[in-house]
Design an enzyme around this catalytic site. Structure first.
Site, PDB file in Angstrom:
ATOM      1  N   ASP A  60       0.849  -1.188   0.000  1.00 44.58           N
ATOM      2  CA  ASP A  60       0.000   0.000   0.000  1.00 44.58           C
ATOM      3  C   ASP A  60       0.889   1.243   0.000  1.00 44.58           C
ATOM      4  O   ASP A  60       1.708   1.445   0.903  1.00 44.58           O
ATOM      5  CB  ASP A  60      -0.904  -0.002   1.239  1.00 44.58           C
ATOM      6  CG  ASP A  60      -1.824   1.200   1.275  1.00 44.58           C
ATOM      7  OD1 ASP A  60      -2.697   1.293   0.399  1.00 44.58           O
ATOM      8  OD2 ASP A  60      -1.652   2.046   2.167  1.00 44.58           O
ATOM      9  N   THR A 116      -2.808   5.456  -4.367  1.00 43.93           N
ATOM     10  CA  THR A 116      -1.713   6.172  -3.713  1.00 43.93           C
ATOM     11  C   THR A 116      -0.365   5.856  -4.341  1.00 43.93           C
ATOM     12  O   THR A 116       0.526   6.713  -4.359  1.00 43.93           O
ATOM     13  CB  THR A 116      -1.675   5.841  -2.216  1.00 43.93           C
ATOM     14  OG1 THR A 116      -1.669   4.404  -2.052  1.00 43.93           O
ATOM     15  CG2 THR A 116      -2.893   6.393  -1.509  1.00 43.93           C
ATOM     16  N   THR A 117      -0.193   4.642  -4.839  1.00 42.37           N
ATOM     17  CA  THR A 117       1.068   4.287  -5.506  1.00 42.37           C
ATOM     18  C   THR A 117       1.127   4.919  -6.891  1.00 42.37           C
ATOM     19  O   THR A 117       2.148   5.493  -7.285  1.00 42.37           O
ATOM     20  CB  THR A 117       1.207   2.756  -5.614  1.00 42.37           C
ATOM     21  OG1 THR A 117       1.068   2.180  -4.316  1.00 42.37           O
ATOM     22  CG2 THR A 117       2.559   2.377  -6.199  1.00 42.37           C
ATOM     23  N   ASP A 123      -9.359   0.512   1.392  1.00 39.85           N
ATOM     24  CA  ASP A 123      -9.347   0.976   0.005  1.00 39.85           C
ATOM     25  C   ASP A 123     -10.657   0.634  -0.700  1.00 39.85           C
ATOM     26  O   ASP A 123     -11.216   1.453  -1.433  1.00 39.85           O
ATOM     27  CB  ASP A 123      -8.170   0.340  -0.754  1.00 39.85           C
ATOM     28  CG  ASP A 123      -6.831   0.928  -0.329  1.00 39.85           C
ATOM     29  OD1 ASP A 123      -6.828   1.873   0.474  1.00 39.85           O
ATOM     30  OD2 ASP A 123      -5.793   0.434  -0.790  1.00 39.85           O
TER      31      ASP A 123
END
Length: 533
Positions: A66, A99-100, A397
């Protein structure tokens, strides 16, 4: 220290040394720092992304892919690298997913910006070009979006989108089950008329033991507290409950005091007074019609014994957040004093059961069938605590993605297909621009193509060959949904594969990455405060 001619002391301060970088050197220094963060995150992108193991100063271990968690626990010191961390946190706070991808996109934009700087293009012109390209990509994205239809009893579209989000997580082997749990939890607390979801009403708890498949959705609350006495009833049906924030103990003065006992009679009198206080408290609870007591504080063994004798189950040391959720779910009023306790302030639960954890001695309470089902609990199980924490992050998520779909039910197709389609559109727009900005617009398109390339490389495919095949098929078949399909070892139709992403999430990813890159490109002076020497 020195002294003047009158003997007065004074201190001579040396000028502080400062490290300073200016102009293009400062920008390149900032880009290098940001790229270092991006290189770490790049291998964690996509369904086959690698995990990272993070070891804290105390030796605690976290294994995750994550993006927000990795960056949050990396303890970055460089100021520009901290901007990338804040970028990921902004994406996590606003959207909850991607987010990545947002960090990788920002890093690729900076990498291509560095090449333009070396060609002598001014950073402001590059920033303006990126802004133009981003607006064109976001506008084109809307034309490629589809709507997820959902209605009463038909939530398959929501489940498929949540399942796509979980495809890159540790829960991928049971992603359908986790997606269904997440969607059911969101729908239980959602206000569909206002298209609003309060995720604070969804409590995600976990306990090591069992397997991920044992994860369940409790339409109520789970309290990791047993009954206060072993002989109290363990199962209650249609129970009326009271919630107390006052302790079961004799009243105490608010000021500092001392009680002196000089005789046996005084001690007995004090003992009788305490017993009378406990009896009165239990009587008030009993007279209100309550079947069970939830108390925020602990209580004396004597009070516990009296409650058990009166057949009144009790739970003590219930946390503040749990108290609030319990009040919301059962319709109870939180009572701060015994004098205010009445039947009107009681809540109702259809079932309260004390359940054990396998062979351990730890028990928990399942409170179900509440009058107000606007509070639910996802109870996560896993082989060890690290797995439980990663499953909780994955479910978070999925919850955020489902919430975003209820707010805006438009989706785009994943697997790098939307990035490739937007890249080709941006290349077309670049031909219409007169000026130096067209180079920056083309660089933006090249940066977008690096996303499907990273996905392909993380799946073990050849990056250049894969994106060349995707681009050729999108042009030849006029199908903008062709993306990286690791199961077919190349390109595939993401619409047929049910690989979805929310439109609002992808738009936010492009916009946030572009904003941070523009901010970094405008930094032309880096001053580091040094020490005197």
């Amino acid at each position: 220290m020195f002294f003047d001619e009158y003997g007065r002391p004074f201190v001579v301060l040396r000028e502080e040394k400062r490290e300073r970088a200016r102009g293009i050197d400062a920008i390149k220094q900032s880009i290098l720092s940001a790229k270092a963060v991006t290189d770490i995150m790049k291998t964690s992108l996509g369904p086959k992304g690698m995990d990272k193991i993070l070891v804290s100063m105390d030796g605690d271990i976290t294994i995750t892919n994550d993006g927000a968690t990795i960056l949050d626990q990396m303890h970055v010191e460089n100021q520009v690298a901290k901007l990338m961390v804040q970028l990921s946190q902004s994406m996590d706070a606003e959207i909850g997913d991607g987010t990545t991808g947002v960090v990788v996109l920002a890093g690729q934009l900076l990498e291509h910006a560095e090449l333009l700087l070396e060609r002598g293009i001014h950073p402001i012109r590059i920033a303006d070009g990126f802004e133009m390209a981003c607006n064109a990509a976001v506008a084109h994205m809307k034309t490629l979006s589809d709507e997820v239809k959902y209605g009463e009893g038909d939530y398959e579209g929501l489940i498929r989108t949540a399942s796509s989000t979980l495809g890159s997580k540790i829960v991928s082997r049971c992603q359908r089950q986790m997606a269904e749990i997440s969607v059911r939890a969101v729908l239980a607390v959602a206000d569909l008329e206002r298209k609003d979801v309060n995720l604070d009403l969804i409590k995600v708890q976990g306990r090591a033991g069992g397997s991920m498949e044992d994860t369940t959705l409790v339409e109520g609350l789970v309290l990791e507290k047993p009954m206060s006495h072993a002989q109290m009833p363990k199962n209650l049906e249609n129970a009326k409950l009271c919630i107390l924030t006052c302790p079961f103990e004799p009243p105490k003065p608010k000021t500092k005091n001392t009680v002196e006992i000089t005789s046996v009679e005084q001690y007995k009198e004090l003992d009788e007074f305490e017993k009378k206080c406990f009896v009165d408290m239990v009587k008030k609870v009993k007279d209100s019609g309550a079947d069970i007591v939830f108390c925020q504080w602990g209580f004396d063994d004597e009070a516990n014994h009296l409650l058990m004798q009166q057949g009144l189950p009790a739970v003590r040391w219930v946390g503040g957040q749990e108290i609030e959720l319990l009040a919301i779910a059962t319709g109870a009023r939180i009572v701060p004093r015994f004098e205010e306790l009445s039947a009107a302030k009681l809540g109702v639960a259809g079932s309260i059961r004390e359940v054990g954890f396998g062979t351990t001695k730890d028990n928990f309470l399942r409170i179900e069938g509440c009058t107000n089902s606007k509070a639910v609990t996802i109870f996560v199980r896993g082989g060890n605590q690290m797995v439980v924490e990663e499953v909780k992050r994955s479910i978070h998520d999925a919850l955020c993605v489902t919430r975003n779909l209820l707010r805006d039910n438009r989706i785009v197709y994943g697997g790098g297909s939307i990035e490739m389609a937007c890249a080709m559109k941006v290349q077309e727009e670049a031909d219409k621009i007169v000026g130096v900005e067209q180079y920056a617009v083309r660089a933006f398109a090249d940066a977008l193509e690096s996303i499907p390339m990273a996905l392909a490389e993380n799946c073990g495919l050849h990056g250049l060959e894969t994106i060349a095949e995707i681009k050729a098929q999108q042009v030849e078949k006029k199908n903008p949904f062709i993306g990286v399909d690791y199961e077919l070892n190349g390109a595939g139709d993401m619409k047929e594969r049910n690989v979805y992403e929310t439109l609002i999430g992808k738009q936010q990813q492009f916009l946030l990455a572009t904003q941070v890159v523009k901010m970094i490109l405008k930094i032309d002076d880096v001053i580091k405060q040094g020490t005197a020497g």
